[in-house]
Design a protein around this motif. Structure first.
Motif, PDB file in Angstrom:
ATOM      1  N   SER A 193       0.821  -1.218   0.000  1.00 40.20           N
ATOM      2  CA  SER A 193       0.000   0.000   0.000  1.00 40.20           C
ATOM      3  C   SER A 193       0.846   1.256   0.000  1.00 40.20           C
ATOM      4  O   SER A 193       0.341   2.340  -0.282  1.00 40.20           O
ATOM      5  CB  SER A 193      -0.889   0.056   1.250  1.00 40.20           C
ATOM      6  OG  SER A 193      -1.788  -1.015   1.268  1.00 40.20           O
ATOM      7  N   MET A 194       2.137   1.127   0.390  1.00 41.78           N
ATOM      8  CA  MET A 194       2.981   2.312   0.508  1.00 41.78           C
ATOM      9  C   MET A 194       4.444   1.923   0.361  1.00 41.78           C
ATOM     10  O   MET A 194       4.753   0.745   0.175  1.00 41.78           O
ATOM     11  CB  MET A 194       2.744   2.991   1.858  1.00 41.78           C
ATOM     12  CG  MET A 194       3.123   2.131   3.054  1.00 41.78           C
ATOM     13  SD  MET A 194       2.872   2.989   4.635  1.00 41.78           S
ATOM     14  CE  MET A 194       4.048   4.349   4.511  1.00 41.78           C
ATOM     15  N   HIS A 195       5.310   2.908   0.434  1.00 44.02           N
ATOM     16  CA  HIS A 195       6.752   2.682   0.314  1.00 44.02           C
ATOM     17  C   HIS A 195       7.245   1.774   1.439  1.00 44.02           C
ATOM     18  O   HIS A 195       6.879   1.958   2.599  1.00 44.02           O
ATOM     19  CB  HIS A 195       7.457   4.039   0.381  1.00 44.02           C
ATOM     20  CG  HIS A 195       8.948   3.967   0.351  1.00 44.02           C
ATOM     21  ND1 HIS A 195       9.647   3.361  -0.680  1.00 44.02           N
ATOM     22  CD2 HIS A 195       9.876   4.423   1.225  1.00 44.02           C
ATOM     23  CE1 HIS A 195      10.947   3.462  -0.434  1.00 44.02           C
ATOM     24  NE2 HIS A 195      11.121   4.095   0.706  1.00 44.02           N
ATOM     25  N   SER A 200       6.369   2.356   6.923  1.00 46.31           N
ATOM     26  CA  SER A 200       5.479   1.198   6.686  1.00 46.31           C
ATOM     27  C   SER A 200       5.626   0.168   7.804  1.00 46.31           C
ATOM     28  O   SER A 200       4.648  -0.447   8.241  1.00 46.31           O
ATOM     29  CB  SER A 200       5.758   0.559   5.317  1.00 46.31           C
ATOM     30  OG  SER A 200       7.035  -0.047   5.266  1.00 46.31           O
ATOM     31  N   GLY A 207       4.747  -2.977   2.508  1.00 45.92           N
ATOM     32  CA  GLY A 207       5.361  -1.952   1.671  1.00 45.92           C
ATOM     33  C   GLY A 207       5.717  -2.452   0.287  1.00 45.92           C
ATOM     34  O   GLY A 207       5.734  -3.656   0.020  1.00 45.92           O
ATOM     35  N   ASP A 268       6.683   9.609   2.495  1.00 49.82           N
ATOM     36  CA  ASP A 268       5.798   8.575   3.049  1.00 49.82           C
ATOM     37  C   ASP A 268       5.268   8.946   4.441  1.00 49.82           C
ATOM     38  O   ASP A 268       4.336   8.304   4.927  1.00 49.82           O
ATOM     39  CB  ASP A 268       6.485   7.197   3.056  1.00 49.82           C
ATOM     40  CG  ASP A 268       7.821   7.190   3.788  1.00 49.82           C
ATOM     41  OD1 ASP A 268       8.294   8.262   4.212  1.00 49.82           O
ATOM     42  OD2 ASP A 268       8.407   6.086   3.931  1.00 49.82           O
ATOM     43  N   LEU A 271       1.514   9.309   5.063  1.00 49.35           N
ATOM     44  CA  LEU A 271       0.646   8.156   5.306  1.00 49.35           C
ATOM     45  C   LEU A 271       0.502   7.860   6.800  1.00 49.35           C
ATOM     46  O   LEU A 271      -0.269   6.976   7.187  1.00 49.35           O
ATOM     47  CB  LEU A 271       1.205   6.903   4.610  1.00 49.35           C
ATOM     48  CG  LEU A 271       0.974   6.638   3.122  1.00 49.35           C
ATOM     49  CD1 LEU A 271      -0.485   6.422   2.830  1.00 49.35           C
ATOM     50  CD2 LEU A 271       1.541   7.713   2.235  1.00 49.35           C
ATOM     51  N   THR A 276      -5.710   8.257   3.031  1.00 52.86           N
ATOM     52  CA  THR A 276      -5.774   7.525   1.758  1.00 52.86           C
ATOM     53  C   THR A 276      -5.514   8.437   0.552  1.00 52.86           C
ATOM     54  O   THR A 276      -5.180   7.952  -0.523  1.00 52.86           O
ATOM     55  CB  THR A 276      -7.137   6.830   1.561  1.00 52.86           C
ATOM     56  OG1 THR A 276      -8.161   7.827   1.631  1.00 52.86           O
ATOM     57  CG2 THR A 276      -7.371   5.763   2.604  1.00 52.86           C
ATOM     58  N   LYS A 279      -2.157   7.981  -0.745  1.00 49.15           N
ATOM     59  CA  LYS A 279      -1.829   6.660  -1.304  1.00 49.15           C
ATOM     60  C   LYS A 279      -1.788   6.778  -2.827  1.00 49.15           C
ATOM     61  O   LYS A 279      -2.826   6.974  -3.468  1.00 49.15           O
ATOM     62  CB  LYS A 279      -2.878   5.620  -0.880  1.00 49.15           C
ATOM     63  CG  LYS A 279      -2.569   4.224  -1.413  1.00 49.15           C
ATOM     64  CD  LYS A 279      -3.634   3.206  -1.016  1.00 49.15           C
ATOM     65  CE  LYS A 279      -3.312   1.848  -1.633  1.00 49.15           C
ATOM     66  NZ  LYS A 279      -4.371   0.850  -1.390  1.00 49.15           N
ATOM     67  N   ASN A 281       0.486   5.547  -6.624  1.00 44.12           N
ATOM     68  CA  ASN A 281       1.351   4.560  -7.244  1.00 44.12           C
ATOM     69  C   ASN A 281       2.080   5.206  -8.412  1.00 44.12           C
ATOM     70  O   ASN A 281       1.416   5.648  -9.351  1.00 44.12           O
ATOM     71  CB  ASN A 281       0.508   3.371  -7.736  1.00 44.12           C
ATOM     72  CG  ASN A 281       1.377   2.221  -8.181  1.00 44.12           C
ATOM     73  OD1 ASN A 281       2.594   2.328  -8.204  1.00 44.12           O
ATOM     74  ND2 ASN A 281       0.752   1.120  -8.565  1.00 44.12           N
ATOM     75  N   CYS A 283       4.407   4.895  -4.951  1.00 42.73           N
ATOM     76  CA  CYS A 283       4.149   5.485  -3.644  1.00 42.73           C
ATOM     77  C   CYS A 283       5.148   6.591  -3.307  1.00 42.73           C
ATOM     78  O   CYS A 283       6.244   6.661  -3.875  1.00 42.73           O
ATOM     79  CB  CYS A 283       4.176   4.392  -2.598  1.00 42.73           C
ATOM     80  SG  CYS A 283       5.514   3.236  -2.822  1.00 42.73           S
TER      81      CYS A 283
END
Ligand SMILES: [Zn+2]
Ligand SMILES: [Zn+2]
Length: 433
Positions: A193-195, A200, A207, A268, A271, A276, A279, A281, A283
């Motif tokens: 969902s993230m880096h 994360s 991540g 990041d 987050l 959201t 969020k 891509n 990320c």
């Protein structure tokens, strides 16, 4: 004959090296002349007094999700091009990951005819690389170039099959149009969902490692070298990817890349409260990534800035972070975000930001003489009040979607007017056509 004289503004045109307070005359959709000549030839032209304003070429966004056809609940060519005009953009390139995917001449004709009737800025569409963006079968490349595709991309999806990318780049060399790639190794990124980094880990979210991007960048540069095609790396976001772009350029490979305003200004950490709207891509990276991107913008490794404007509905974004879709809108905040976060603190010169939003993307896509205010160039112009401070609000967006992590932020730098082909389409906060 339609004519517009813009007086007393600070004309900043990086491509021609012009930075002076002067008049500019727009005539019949083109830049006619400057200074005393413009004043004397204006006749009964309409006049805009741009005293205290910056006058620059209209911005060009080569990465815009307009969502039509198929997801008109998120955005349409009508609303998305109005959002573009509000952000100072005079040209946008819609991404073909719509429903249906734009992979045939019929689809392309639909976008162009809808642009003709609904758009307030220039629309230069891309077509998909593969049918249905399934990554299996290449589209009718020559046909689509003939009918107006300005580039090819499966953005929204990575092209995992290297044989397909090889063939696509061979067509690119043949027809002299770029392949624009969303670089992401699908297996490495799967479920993230993230880096992947200490944020994360702290949040307990799966991540996506930076190597998921850089692997594909390295492969694409190698295939561009092998085929002689032009690879354009979309939304480069991680420091490690930049090494491959830099090395490719040093070898003379036809590789260009873009960066988004959000990757240049956010990390990041956004987050941390499970927002959201942050969020995206690829990320948001760590602060080292952000610093490396700024450096790469300054030293020319990064060719241009593009928004990756990606509208989503509140219903979709109001889900747990693992379920919410990737993406944020960006057209209406791009300039002010860059001006506030990079120019005012003295990190990046204003002239470079303008270049990376105008002549630089025009060069990547062969849109010249767009992106400059040279005589004879299309009369696409933006007027900016660099002193105006404003707050980003949900209600302020002309975009149909509101998924911006900048909501609530104070920014500086307001778009006063946007002029497309010599016609004012946006002024004083409103669409005027
Ligand atoms: Zn993408
Ligand atoms: Zn995109």
């Amino acid at each position: 004959m339609n004519a517009l004289l813009i007086k007393n503004g600070r004309l900043l045109d990086p491509a021609s090296g012009r930075d002076e307070t002067t008049s500019i005359l727009l005539q019949d959709g083109r830049v006619a002349c400057f200074g005393a000549e413009a004043d004397s030839q204006a006749g009964d032209a309409d006049v805009i007094d741009a005293k205290g304003l910056l006058v620059a070429p209209g911005f060009i966004d080569i990465h815009t999700h307009l969502r039509e056809p198929g997801r008109e609940d998120k955005e349409t060519i009508y609303t998305g091009t109005r959002a573009a005009a509000a952000g100072g953009y005079t040209t946008v390139c819609p991404i073909p990951n719509t429903d249906p995917v734009i992979d045939t001449q019929t689809g392309l004709k639909f976008v162009l005819s809808r642009a003709e009737s609904d758009a307030v800025v220039n629309v230069m569409p891309f077509a998909a690389v593969t049918r249905g963006q399934k990554g299996e079968e290449i589209v009718e490349f020559g046909d689509l170039v003939y009918y107006g595709a300005r580039g090819f991309t499966d953005d929204g999806h990575p092209i995992m099959n290297s044989e397909i990318m090889r063939r696509a780049l061979e067509y690119s060399a043949m027809f002299d149009v770029p392949i624009l790639d969303h670089c992401e190794d699908a297996a490495l990124a799967d479920g993230g969902s993230m880096h992947e980094g200490h944020v994360s880990t702290k949040l307990g979210l799966k991540g996506i490692p930076a190597v998921a991007e850089s692997l594909q960048v390295a492969r694409d540069v190698e295939l561009a070298a092998f085929t002689g095609g032009h690879i354009h790396i979309m939304h480069v976001s991680k420091e490690v990817s930049l090494h491959h772009v830099r090395a490719g350029k040093a070898r003379g490979v036809k590789v260009t890349c873009e960066v988004t305003p959000h990757h240049l200004t956010l990390t990041d950490d956004e987050l941390a409260d499970f927002n959201t709207c942050a969020k995206v891509n690829p990320c948001l990276g760590a602060s080292d990534d952000r610093e490396a991107l700024i450096e790469a913008l300054l030293n020319g490794t990064i060719d241009c800035i593009a928004t990756d404007h990606a509208p989503h509905t509140d219903i979709e974004k109001d889900q747990p972070i693992t379920d919410a879709p990737f993406g944020m809108i960006g057209l209406e905040t791009a300039f002010a975000v860059l001006y506030t976060e990079l120019v005012l603190p003295g990190r990046v010169p204003l002239e470079l930001i303008i270049e990376k939003m105008t002549s630089a993307p025009a060069k990547v896509l062969h849109f010249e003489p767009r992106g400059t205010l040279a005589p004879g160039a299309p009369a696409d112009v933006v007027l900016i009040d660099l002193d105006r401070k404003w707050e980003v609000t949900r209600d302020g967006f002309l975009s149909k979607s509101k998924n911006s992590p900048y909501v609530g932020r104070q920014l500086q730098g307001g778009i006063e007017a946007t002029i497309v082909g010599g016609r004012v389409v946006y002024r004083d906060g409103r669409i005027v056509v």
